[in-house]
Design a protein around this motif. Structure first.
Motif, PDB file in Angstrom:
ATOM      1  N   ALA A 123      44.957  48.720  38.964  1.00  0.00           N
ATOM      2  CA  ALA A 123      45.014  47.284  39.257  1.00  0.00           C
ATOM      3  C   ALA A 123      44.583  46.432  38.064  1.00  0.00           C
ATOM      4  CB  ALA A 123      44.150  46.956  40.476  1.00  0.00           C
ATOM      5  N   ARG A 124      43.566  46.852  37.330  1.00  0.00           N
ATOM      6  CA  ARG A 124      43.113  46.046  36.174  1.00  0.00           C
ATOM      7  C   ARG A 124      44.192  45.945  35.110  1.00  0.00           C
ATOM      8  NH1 ARG A 124      39.236  50.642  34.784  1.00  0.00           N
ATOM      9  NH2 ARG A 124      38.193  49.667  36.509  1.00  0.00           N
ATOM     10  N   TRP A 125      45.009  46.986  34.983  1.00  0.00           N
ATOM     11  CA  TRP A 125      46.077  46.947  33.979  1.00  0.00           C
ATOM     12  C   TRP A 125      47.200  46.008  34.415  1.00  0.00           C
ATOM     13  CZ3 TRP A 125      45.475  52.779  34.585  1.00  0.00           C
ATOM     14  CH2 TRP A 125      44.357  53.214  33.870  1.00  0.00           C
ATOM     15  N   VAL A 126      47.459  45.950  35.721  1.00  0.00           N
ATOM     16  CA  VAL A 126      48.465  45.002  36.219  1.00  0.00           C
ATOM     17  C   VAL A 126      47.954  43.580  36.003  1.00  0.00           C
ATOM     18  CG1 VAL A 126      49.717  44.173  38.250  1.00  0.00           C
ATOM     19  CG2 VAL A 126      49.366  46.631  37.922  1.00  0.00           C
ATOM     20  N   GLU A 127      46.687  43.354  36.314  1.00  0.00           N
ATOM     21  CA  GLU A 127      46.114  42.010  36.198  1.00  0.00           C
ATOM     22  C   GLU A 127      46.025  41.557  34.735  1.00  0.00           C
ATOM     23  OE1 GLU A 127      44.497  38.474  37.850  1.00  0.00           O
ATOM     24  OE2 GLU A 127      45.512  40.128  38.825  1.00  0.00           O
ATOM     25  N   TYR A 128      45.446  42.397  33.877  1.00  0.00           N
ATOM     26  CA  TYR A 128      45.161  41.991  32.491  1.00  0.00           C
ATOM     27  C   TYR A 128      46.146  42.505  31.455  1.00  0.00           C
ATOM     28  CZ  TYR A 128      40.764  40.793  34.686  1.00  0.00           C
ATOM     29  OH  TYR A 128      39.822  40.268  35.517  1.00  0.00           O
ATOM     30  N   GLY A 129      46.975  43.476  31.819  1.00  0.00           N
ATOM     31  CA  GLY A 129      47.958  44.006  30.885  1.00  0.00           C
ATOM     32  C   GLY A 129      47.372  45.040  29.941  1.00  0.00           C
ATOM     33  N   THR A 130      48.247  45.649  29.171  1.00  0.00           N
ATOM     34  CA  THR A 130      47.858  46.605  28.122  1.00  0.00           C
ATOM     35  C   THR A 130      48.707  46.287  26.903  1.00  0.00           C
ATOM     36  OG1 THR A 130      49.558  48.271  28.656  1.00  0.00           O
ATOM     37  CG2 THR A 130      47.466  48.395  29.895  1.00  0.00           C
ATOM     38  N   GLU A 131      48.593  47.131  25.903  1.00  0.00           N
ATOM     39  CA  GLU A 131      49.415  46.896  24.719  1.00  0.00           C
ATOM     40  C   GLU A 131      50.895  47.134  25.016  1.00  0.00           C
ATOM     41  OE1 GLU A 131      47.925  51.053  24.844  1.00  0.00           O
ATOM     42  OE2 GLU A 131      46.884  49.147  24.774  1.00  0.00           O
ATOM     43  N   ARG A 132      51.208  47.860  26.101  1.00  0.00           N
ATOM     44  CA  ARG A 132      52.599  48.146  26.450  1.00  0.00           C
ATOM     45  C   ARG A 132      53.111  47.382  27.673  1.00  0.00           C
ATOM     46  NH1 ARG A 132      52.737  54.682  25.710  1.00  0.00           N
ATOM     47  NH2 ARG A 132      52.220  54.655  23.498  1.00  0.00           N
ATOM     48  N   VAL A 133      52.203  46.863  28.464  1.00  0.00           N
ATOM     49  CA  VAL A 133      52.587  46.192  29.711  1.00  0.00           C
ATOM     50  C   VAL A 133      52.024  44.778  29.691  1.00  0.00           C
ATOM     51  CG1 VAL A 133      52.384  46.244  32.228  1.00  0.00           C
ATOM     52  CG2 VAL A 133      52.539  48.389  30.943  1.00  0.00           C
ATOM     53  N   ARG A 134      52.855  43.803  30.011  1.00  0.00           N
ATOM     54  CA  ARG A 134      52.373  42.424  30.006  1.00  0.00           C
ATOM     55  C   ARG A 134      51.430  42.191  31.179  1.00  0.00           C
ATOM     56  NH1 ARG A 134      54.414  38.698  33.533  1.00  0.00           N
ATOM     57  NH2 ARG A 134      56.179  39.351  34.782  1.00  0.00           N
ATOM     58  N   ALA A 135      50.511  41.269  31.039  1.00  0.00           N
ATOM     59  CA  ALA A 135      49.588  40.909  32.113  1.00  0.00           C
ATOM     60  C   ALA A 135      50.329  40.125  33.190  1.00  0.00           C
ATOM     61  CB  ALA A 135      48.438  40.082  31.548  1.00  0.00           C
ATOM     62  N   HIS A 136      50.095  40.466  34.435  1.00  0.00           N
ATOM     63  CA  HIS A 136      50.742  39.755  35.539  1.00  0.00           C
ATOM     64  C   HIS A 136      49.817  38.709  36.171  1.00  0.00           C
ATOM     65  CE1 HIS A 136      54.440  42.145  35.776  1.00  0.00           C
ATOM     66  NE2 HIS A 136      53.690  43.153  35.389  1.00  0.00           N
ATOM     67  N   HIS A 137      48.521  38.844  36.020  1.00  0.00           N
ATOM     68  CA  HIS A 137      47.538  37.890  36.552  1.00  0.00           C
ATOM     69  C   HIS A 137      47.791  37.572  38.029  1.00  0.00           C
ATOM     70  CE1 HIS A 137      45.981  37.375  32.546  1.00  0.00           C
ATOM     71  NE2 HIS A 137      47.157  36.969  32.105  1.00  0.00           N
ATOM     72  N   VAL A 138      48.010  38.608  38.821  1.00  0.00           N
ATOM     73  CA  VAL A 138      48.356  38.426  40.235  1.00  0.00           C
ATOM     74  C   VAL A 138      47.233  37.726  40.993  1.00  0.00           C
ATOM     75  CG1 VAL A 138      48.933  39.617  42.387  1.00  0.00           C
ATOM     76  CG2 VAL A 138      49.923  40.391  40.219  1.00  0.00           C
ATOM     77  N   LEU A 139      46.017  38.232  40.895  1.00  0.00           N
ATOM     78  CA  LEU A 139      44.910  37.621  41.640  1.00  0.00           C
ATOM     79  C   LEU A 139      44.566  36.238  41.109  1.00  0.00           C
ATOM     80  CD1 LEU A 139      42.630  40.681  42.376  1.00  0.00           C
ATOM     81  CD2 LEU A 139      43.817  39.241  44.022  1.00  0.00           C
ATOM     82  N   LEU A 140      44.638  36.050  39.814  1.00  0.00           N
ATOM     83  CA  LEU A 140      44.386  34.728  39.244  1.00  0.00           C
ATOM     84  C   LEU A 140      45.394  33.716  39.794  1.00  0.00           C
ATOM     85  CD1 LEU A 140      43.038  32.788  37.212  1.00  0.00           C
ATOM     86  CD2 LEU A 140      44.702  33.604  35.524  1.00  0.00           C
ATOM     87  N   ARG A 141      46.670  34.062  39.727  1.00  0.00           N
ATOM     88  CA  ARG A 141      47.709  33.152  40.215  1.00  0.00           C
ATOM     89  C   ARG A 141      47.594  32.925  41.719  1.00  0.00           C
ATOM     90  NH1 ARG A 141      52.207  36.584  38.144  1.00  0.00           N
ATOM     91  NH2 ARG A 141      53.295  35.705  39.910  1.00  0.00           N
ATOM     92  N   ALA A 142      47.239  33.960  42.473  1.00  0.00           N
ATOM     93  CA  ALA A 142      47.090  33.828  43.921  1.00  0.00           C
ATOM     94  C   ALA A 142      45.920  32.911  44.262  1.00  0.00           C
ATOM     95  CB  ALA A 142      46.889  35.195  44.563  1.00  0.00           C
ATOM     96  N   ALA A 143      44.830  33.047  43.537  1.00  0.00           N
ATOM     97  CA  ALA A 143      43.666  32.177  43.794  1.00  0.00           C
ATOM     98  C   ALA A 143      44.002  30.738  43.447  1.00  0.00           C
ATOM     99  CB  ALA A 143      42.465  32.651  42.987  1.00  0.00           C
ATOM    100  N   GLN A 144      44.721  30.527  42.357  1.00  0.00           N
ATOM    101  CA  GLN A 144      45.096  29.154  41.982  1.00  0.00           C
ATOM    102  C   GLN A 144      46.057  28.547  42.995  1.00  0.00           C
ATOM    103  OE1 GLN A 144      46.617  30.005  38.062  1.00  0.00           O
ATOM    104  NE2 GLN A 144      44.707  29.406  37.065  1.00  0.00           N
TER     105      GLN A 144
END
Length: 110
Positions: free
Chosen positions: A84-105
């Protein structure tokens, strides 16, 4: 004659820990969870061995003794997928999706 008000710190503390406030915090967390599930990315094809696992791993918890000082009702939305942290914040190969950040906003006031 204007009304007078004297705040009671004990009374405010009781209010912040009350079942009414805890229920409202949980309601807001459920709204955020709902938005997060609706915007969660779902992989497809051979590159994603567990499509839909992240989307199905959101959960809400609440307590009357939360916060830094354990003096108020809180609710928490989290995702239990190990990545989940990699989906939220991304990695060098995967872009960050910021799912929880966007949902909270988007959903915190609903």
């Amino acid at each position: 004659m204007p009304a007078k008000f004297k705040m009671s710190k004990k009374g405010v503390g009781e209010l912040l820990r009350s079942p009414m406030i805890q229920a409202e915090m949980e309601r807001r967390a459920r709204v955020i969870e709902s938005v997060a599930v609706s915007i969660a990315p779902v992989g497809a094809g051979a590159w994603d061995p567990h499509p839909g696992h992240y989307k199905g791993s959101f959960e809400v918890s609440s307590t009357a003794r939360g916060g830094r000082r354990r003096d108020r009702a809180t609710a928490t939305v989290r995702n239990t997928a190990y990545y989940a942290r990699w989906v939220e914040y991304g990695t060098e190969r995967v872009r960050a999706h910021h799912v929880l950040l966007r949902a909270a906003q988007a959903g915190g006031r609903g």
